[in-house]
Design a protein around this motif. Structure first.
Motif, PDB file in Angstrom:
ATOM      1  N   ASP A  85     -30.704  -8.914 -46.576  1.00 13.27           N
ATOM      2  CA  ASP A  85     -30.530 -10.352 -46.811  1.00 13.27           C
ATOM      3  C   ASP A  85     -29.269 -10.880 -46.135  1.00 13.27           C
ATOM      4  N   ALA A  86     -28.184 -10.127 -46.226  1.00 11.27           N
ATOM      5  CA  ALA A  86     -26.925 -10.551 -45.610  1.00 11.27           C
ATOM      6  C   ALA A  86     -27.078 -10.669 -44.095  1.00 11.27           C
ATOM      7  N   LEU A  87     -27.769  -9.726 -43.494  1.00 14.06           N
ATOM      8  CA  LEU A  87     -27.959  -9.761 -42.044  1.00 14.06           C
ATOM      9  C   LEU A  87     -28.985 -10.810 -41.626  1.00 14.06           C
ATOM     10  N   ALA A  88     -29.945 -11.111 -42.490  1.00 12.93           N
ATOM     11  CA  ALA A  88     -30.976 -12.101 -42.162  1.00 12.93           C
ATOM     12  C   ALA A  88     -30.378 -13.489 -41.943  1.00 12.93           C
ATOM     13  N   GLY A  89     -29.315 -13.812 -42.657  1.00 13.95           N
ATOM     14  CA  GLY A  89     -28.699 -15.130 -42.516  1.00 13.95           C
ATOM     15  C   GLY A  89     -27.557 -15.180 -41.525  1.00 13.95           C
ATOM     16  N   ALA A  90     -27.307 -14.086 -40.814  1.00 16.65           N
ATOM     17  CA  ALA A  90     -26.144 -14.007 -39.930  1.00 16.65           C
ATOM     18  C   ALA A  90     -26.198 -15.003 -38.773  1.00 16.65           C
ATOM     19  N   ILE A  91     -27.331 -15.138 -38.130  1.00 20.89           N
ATOM     20  CA  ILE A  91     -27.403 -16.035 -36.967  1.00 20.89           C
ATOM     21  C   ILE A  91     -27.145 -17.481 -37.391  1.00 20.89           C
ATOM     22  N   GLY A  92     -27.691 -17.897 -38.505  1.00 25.23           N
ATOM     23  CA  GLY A  92     -27.446 -19.254 -39.001  1.00 25.23           C
ATOM     24  C   GLY A  92     -25.978 -19.493 -39.310  1.00 25.23           C
ATOM     25  N   ARG A  93     -25.317 -18.512 -39.916  1.00 24.42           N
ATOM     26  CA  ARG A  93     -23.890 -18.652 -40.213  1.00 24.42           C
ATOM     27  C   ARG A  93     -23.063 -18.659 -38.936  1.00 24.42           C
ATOM     28  N   LEU A  94     -23.451 -17.863 -37.949  1.00 25.94           N
ATOM     29  CA  LEU A  94     -22.722 -17.832 -36.681  1.00 25.94           C
ATOM     30  C   LEU A  94     -22.799 -19.164 -35.946  1.00 25.94           C
ATOM     31  N   ARG A  95     -23.949 -19.803 -36.001  1.00 29.10           N
ATOM     32  CA  ARG A  95     -24.115 -21.088 -35.313  1.00 29.10           C
ATOM     33  C   ARG A  95     -23.162 -22.148 -35.856  1.00 29.10           C
TER      34      ARG A  95
END
Length: 170
Positions: free
Chosen positions: A131-141
């Motif tokens: 779950d933590a990695l699934a949201g990584a791209i959105g947080r990076l943007r």
């Protein structure tokens, strides 16, 4: 992380904004020996390659330059290249637990060097880890990114200079 880069007559100060790894409320970059001054592969400047990095952290894809089953935790903030040195770990993904162990300093041309005073292993509940990695791209943007600072000067065509032709009668 901010560094100085000289590009001909121009001095740039690119900043690396990245997602750090937090374990028990503490940033791993602050607690894992050898990771100071390095960044995770989840770096805003490398957004096009972050999906691959996530796949590596999930164990879906092998990490380039590392033995099978090893992952990058921290890399050079300027280029992310293994030759600059990287903190790596052995990854074991199970149905209930995902474990990092055998923390080492690697550069691709010398044998891996175990990191002294590193924990024997770190374990995460697999569902939370994914779950933590699934949201990584959105947080990076959402993190700041200055393309000019990272990629240097770029050529502009005259119509991109920002000026406008005068209208009739002006």
């Amino acid at each position: 992380m901010r560094r100085t880069f000289h590009d001909g007559n121009v001095t740039r100060y690119p900043e690396s904004h990245f997602l750090d790894i937090v374990v028990d409320g503490r940033a791993l970059s602050d607690s894992l020996p050898g990771s100071r001054g390095l960044v995770t592969p989840l770096n805003r400047a490398w957004l096009p390659g972050v999906e691959r990095a996530i796949d590596e952290l999930l164990g879906v894809r092998p990490a380039d330059g590392l033995d099978i089953g090893r992952i990058f935790l921290f890399v050079c903030g300027a280029c992310g290249d293994l030759a600059c040195g990287a903190v790596t770990a052995r990854l074991q993904v199970g149905t209930e637990l995902t474990t990092w162990s055998q923390f080492a300093w690697e550069n691709g041309y010398e044998p891996p060097e175990p990191i002294e005073n590193a924990p024997a292993s770190l374990a995460f509940e697999t569902a939370q880890y994914e779950d933590a990695l699934a949201g990584a791209i959105g947080r990076l943007r959402l993190l700041p990114y200055d393309e000019l600072a990272h990629h240097g000067r770029r050529f502009l065509w005259p119509w991109q200079w920002g000026w406008r032709l005068p209208k009739n009668g002006d």
